[in-house]
Design an enzyme around this catalytic site. Structure first.
Site, mmCIF file in Angstrom:
data_model
loop_
_atom_site.group_PDB
_atom_site.id
_atom_site.type_symbol
_atom_site.label_atom_id
_atom_site.label_comp_id
_atom_site.label_asym_id
_atom_site.label_seq_id
_atom_site.Cartn_x
_atom_site.Cartn_y
_atom_site.Cartn_z
ATOM 1 N N GLN A 144 55.962 127.588 -32.421
ATOM 2 C CA GLN A 144 57.318 127.516 -32.178
ATOM 3 C C GLN A 144 58.348 126.701 -31.058
ATOM 4 O O GLN A 144 58.129 125.118 -31.462
ATOM 5 C CB GLN A 144 56.586 127.981 -30.275
ATOM 6 C CG GLN A 144 55.223 129.203 -30.421
ATOM 7 C CD GLN A 144 54.133 128.884 -28.872
ATOM 8 O OE1 GLN A 144 53.491 128.238 -28.798
ATOM 9 N NE2 GLN A 144 54.669 129.695 -28.130
ATOM 10 N N SER A 179 54.412 122.023 -31.835
ATOM 11 C CA SER A 179 52.720 121.301 -32.349
ATOM 12 C C SER A 179 53.106 121.901 -33.604
ATOM 13 O O SER A 179 53.357 123.436 -33.854
ATOM 14 C CB SER A 179 52.020 122.288 -31.483
ATOM 15 O OG SER A 179 51.828 121.161 -31.108
ATOM 16 N N GLU A 262 48.320 134.450 -25.890
ATOM 17 C CA GLU A 262 47.591 133.487 -25.830
ATOM 18 C C GLU A 262 46.177 134.161 -25.091
ATOM 19 O O GLU A 262 44.427 133.522 -25.358
ATOM 20 C CB GLU A 262 47.843 132.326 -24.888
ATOM 21 C CG GLU A 262 48.768 131.642 -25.150
ATOM 22 C CD GLU A 262 48.837 130.166 -24.717
ATOM 23 O OE1 GLU A 262 49.212 129.175 -25.335
ATOM 24 O OE2 GLU A 262 49.855 130.708 -23.986
#
Length: 416
Positions: A144, A179, A262
């Site tokens: 992301q 990440s 999510e």
């Protein structure tokens, strides 16, 4: 209208089917032994070589899982999934915990749980063919590119610019806390494409190749030692309009749907955030202080907080399994998880004293990694401040924070 399977299998039968498939490809998970080194780190501290080896192992397993039909069970049928309730993804995750499958990583979870489903939902037919299944199968990896240094958890306040030039877009800006970006093939980018529109309406979503000219990825070294996060600089990065996700100006819709995935990601073995109450009690016993009344009071406090967090997480999971939004309960759970991790680290530091900074015993040094990593969890997945705002406004009915320029076009906002 979302399509589902005509016949939904019984959950217990489905989970048993998954167990039989797992038994055919991997061994049962070995029982822990007293000689196992404790893993108490909140964030992984791996070398690039070890990270790549772990990714290779996870991807090999995920490809088998996808090919067996267990890779995107909650995704709608029209988007390439099986259209099953979230409880079936949870059933896969529970079955996986019984077997020696490679633990997932943040990059794998983002690729298969967020970016892959977003491309399947919002992408063109060509984008679905080129990227959706390769992402869901982990043939491609994606990170992301949402957060920015000047925006934090207020994603709509981003300033990374995308300017149209013929059939291309030119991007300039900086993203942070991405990440796994160093190991990703693609980035899902939110960019401001209309600075004169209200901030939520001037954003567009894109997929960008991370090997494109002008992309500079730099690791962020955390104080706990790891470097799983990255900052990404974009300098005159040129990307074809064919990489745009959704309509121009509809990036907020794409981002909102992506983050909602999510709750219903297609099942994963998530790594336990290191440092449980049981491990804290074991530390107290090893130090011979478990009978101290003040220590016992601290341990009881941590236990109560941990049980409340678990109960809240269960409420969120049951809501997702029933197809309902967990609402503010998700924010309560995230806030409690941050609190529990921090509290456990503080108690461990009190118990170890000076040894928290100069321990020779590897079992005790593992607590140092926990203590240094736990503050970062207050930022990951939405800061504590954002969670408190949600709880205050949606549960307690408090007025929102003053935002005099909230509805002004971006170019007219006071950005001091």
């Amino acid at each position: 209208m979302t399509k589902t399977l005509d016949t939904v299998p019984a959950l217990a039968d489905f989970q048993e089917e998954v167990r039989r498939w797992l038994a055919s490809i991997v061994d049962p998970r070995p029982a822990p032994t007293p000689t196992d080194k404790p893993d108490l780190a909140v964030f992984r501290n791996l070398s690039d070589e070890d990270e790549l080896n772990l990714l290779d192992a996870v991807r090999a397993y995920r490809r088998q899982r996808f090919d067996a039909g267990y890779g995107a069970v909650t995704l709608a049928v029209e988007h390439g999934g099986r259209g099953l309730p979230a409880s079936f993804a949870s059933a896969i995750a529970q079955a996986e915990r019984e077997f020696d499958v490679p633990p997932s990583t943040e990059l794998i979870s983002v690729t298969t749980g967020l970016v892959g489903p977003a491309v399947a939902m919002f992408g063109t037919d060509e984008q679905r063919a080129d990227y959706a299944n390769p992402l869901l199968r982990t043939d491609l990896l994606a990170c992301q590119l949402f957060s920015e240094p000047g925006a934090g958890s207020d994603l709509a306040a981003l300033s990374c610019r995308g300017v149209r030039e013929g059939d291309d877009w030119i991007f300039n800006g900086q993203k942070v806390w991405s990440s796994g970006a160093r190991f990703a093939d693609l980035g899902m980018l939110l960019a401001r494409t209309d600075p004169d529109a209200p901030k939520h309406k001037g954003i567009t979503a894109f997929l960008i190749p991370l090997d494109a000219e002008g992309v500079d990825i730099r690791p962020i070294r955390q104080m706990s030692g790891g470097a799983s996060f990255n900052e990404v600089f974009l300098q005159n990065v040129r990307v074809s309009d064919s990489m745009r996700l959704g309509a121009v100006g509809q990036g907020w819709k794409v981002a909102s749907a992506t983050l909602a995935f999510e709750r219903t990601a297609s099942g994963s073995v998530t790594r336990k955030k290191g440092g449980s109450v049981a491990e804290l009690v074991a530390l107290a016993k090893s130090l011979g202080v478990v009978d101290d009344p003040l220590v016992r009071q601290d341990l009881a406090d941590a236990y109560i907080r941990s049980e409340l967090r678990a109960a809240t997480a269960d409420r969120v999971a049951r809501a997702a399994a029933a197809g309902r939004s967990p609402g503010p309960a998700a924010s309560v759970g995230k806030l409690m998880a941050s609190d529990v991790l921090g509290r456990i680290g503080e108690i461990a530091a009190d118990l170890l004293g000076n040894n928290i900074t100069a321990a020779v015993d590897p079992d005790q040094f593992a607590w140092t990694e926990h203590l240094l990593g736990s503050p970062g969890y207050r930022l990951a997945g939405g800061t504590d401040q954002i969670q408190r705002n949600i709880i205050g406004e949606r549960v307690l009915g408090l007025p929102p924070e003053p935002r005099e320029d909230r509805d002004k076009p971006w170019s007219q906002r006071d950005r001091r």
